[in-house]
Design a protein around this motif. Structure first.
Motif, PDB file in Angstrom:
ATOM      1  N   TYR A  61       0.824  -1.164   0.005  1.00 18.29           N
ATOM      2  CA  TYR A  61       0.033  -0.026   0.098  1.00 18.29           C
ATOM      3  C   TYR A  61       0.950   1.230  -0.060  1.00 18.29           C
ATOM      4  CZ  TYR A  61      -3.904   3.018   1.389  1.00 18.29           C
ATOM      5  OH  TYR A  61      -5.069   4.039   1.579  1.00 18.29           O
ATOM      6  N   THR A  65       1.221   3.956  -2.992  1.00 18.30           N
ATOM      7  CA  THR A  65       1.156   5.291  -2.444  1.00 18.30           C
ATOM      8  C   THR A  65       2.102   6.426  -3.172  1.00 18.30           C
ATOM      9  OG1 THR A  65      -0.415   4.820  -0.653  1.00 18.30           O
ATOM     10  CG2 THR A  65       0.609   7.040  -0.573  1.00 18.30           C
ATOM     11  N   GLU A 193      -4.465   8.636   2.640  1.00 20.13           N
ATOM     12  CA  GLU A 193      -3.351   9.076   2.158  1.00 20.13           C
ATOM     13  C   GLU A 193      -2.100   8.956   3.252  1.00 20.13           C
ATOM     14  OE1 GLU A 193      -1.200  13.029   0.095  1.00 20.13           O
ATOM     15  OE2 GLU A 193      -3.320  12.717  -0.218  1.00 20.13           O
ATOM     16  N   HIS A 217      -8.328   7.178  -3.323  1.00 21.25           N
ATOM     17  CA  HIS A 217      -6.923   6.889  -2.612  1.00 21.25           C
ATOM     18  C   HIS A 217      -7.119   5.550  -2.169  1.00 21.25           C
ATOM     19  CE1 HIS A 217      -3.187   6.375  -0.820  1.00 21.25           C
ATOM     20  NE2 HIS A 217      -2.443   7.292  -1.329  1.00 21.25           N
TER      21      HIS A 217
END
Length: 267
Positions: A61, A65, A193, A217
């Motif tokens: 993850y 990101t 985020e 997101h």
């Protein structure tokens, strides 16, 4: 539509020229990626529960990101558009035979896409070869990867449609700084985020997942991780599409109203 595609291509090529900024961004994103992973690994070793995410899922993850930060971040705005509104030069845009909403939408798409094109591959390739608990894992199946790509595209469009609302608010303010600060902090927290949403308490997470910010997101990366089964992933994608259509409709109606009442000072 040809003029918008031409503008998209020109802006994209122009964005590819900033190589030094891309190299600096890559090094910065590597630093933040390692910092977040080491921080969360310390939590795991302290026997702090990580909700429904394992350390490999969390590392994946984080690297996703960082690799696609310029697509989904909440703090990247086009200063040219903001200055155009505050200075009154938006009057020139109103004289052109184009739809302002569509033109600004395309401009943001091309700018963010150019930035991520220069940055994402080095980060993804490097992250795949890291040690087990720190590496970027591959998706479980081609179906999962396909759903991830669809979700990522819609999520990106959703980010742009929300950004358009921020530009429109500047028609009603003297300075965009306050709006940018407030929105950036709220969206960063609610979109996953800063902290992945599965790490939130269930009572908060369930409410946050219904908002459009999670679809910007959180959703694409959890689909990639296999956190959602196929049926649930499709439902999340449909929710993304719903919020995208809602925000675009609001934006188009709002900008028409704003442009009818715009006042340009100066001579």
């Amino acid at each position: 539509m040809r003029k918008y595609f031409s503008f998209l291509r020109i802006r994209f090529i122009n964005g590819l020229q900033y190589r030094a900024a891309a190299y600096a961004g890559i090094s910065t994103q590597f630093a933040f990626g390692f910092m977040f992973i080491l921080m969360y690994e310390a939590f795991f070793r302290s026997n702090i529960s990580a909700a429904s995410m394992t350390m490999p899922q969390l590392a994946t993850y984080i690297w996703l990101t960082q690799a696609f930060l310029m697509l989904f971040n909440s703090w990247s705005y086009d200063n040219d558009i903001m200055n155009m509104i505050t200075s009154g030069n938006v009057a020139y845009e109103m004289c052109r035979p184009v739809d302002i909403y569509t033109m600004w939408f395309v401009k943001n798409v091309s700018t963010r896409t150019a930035k991520v094109t220069l940055r994402c591959l080095p980060i993804l390739i490097f992250a795949v070869f890291l040690p087990a608990n720190m590496r970027l894992s591959l998706p479980d199946s081609f179906l999962t990867f396909g759903l991830f790509l669809i979700s990522m595209f819609i999520g990106f469009m959703l980010v742009i449609s929300f950004t358009m609302l921020i530009y429109i608010t500047i028609f009603y303010t003297i300075s965009p700084l306050g709006t940018r600060i407030i929105v950036t902090n709220i969206v960063s927290f609610l979109s996953g985020e800063l902290i992945p949403l599965p790490l939130y308490p269930d009572s908060i997470r369930k409410a946050v997942e219904l908002l459009p910010f999670a679809s910007m997101h959180n959703t694409p990366f959890l689909i990639y991780n296999g956190a959602y089964k196929t049926e649930e992933a499709i439902f999340k994608i449909l929710m993304q599409l719903f919020w995208f259509l809602v925000l675009v409709c609001i934006g188009k109606l709002w900008i028409k109203r704003a442009l009818r009442r715009v006042v340009v000072q100066g001579g």
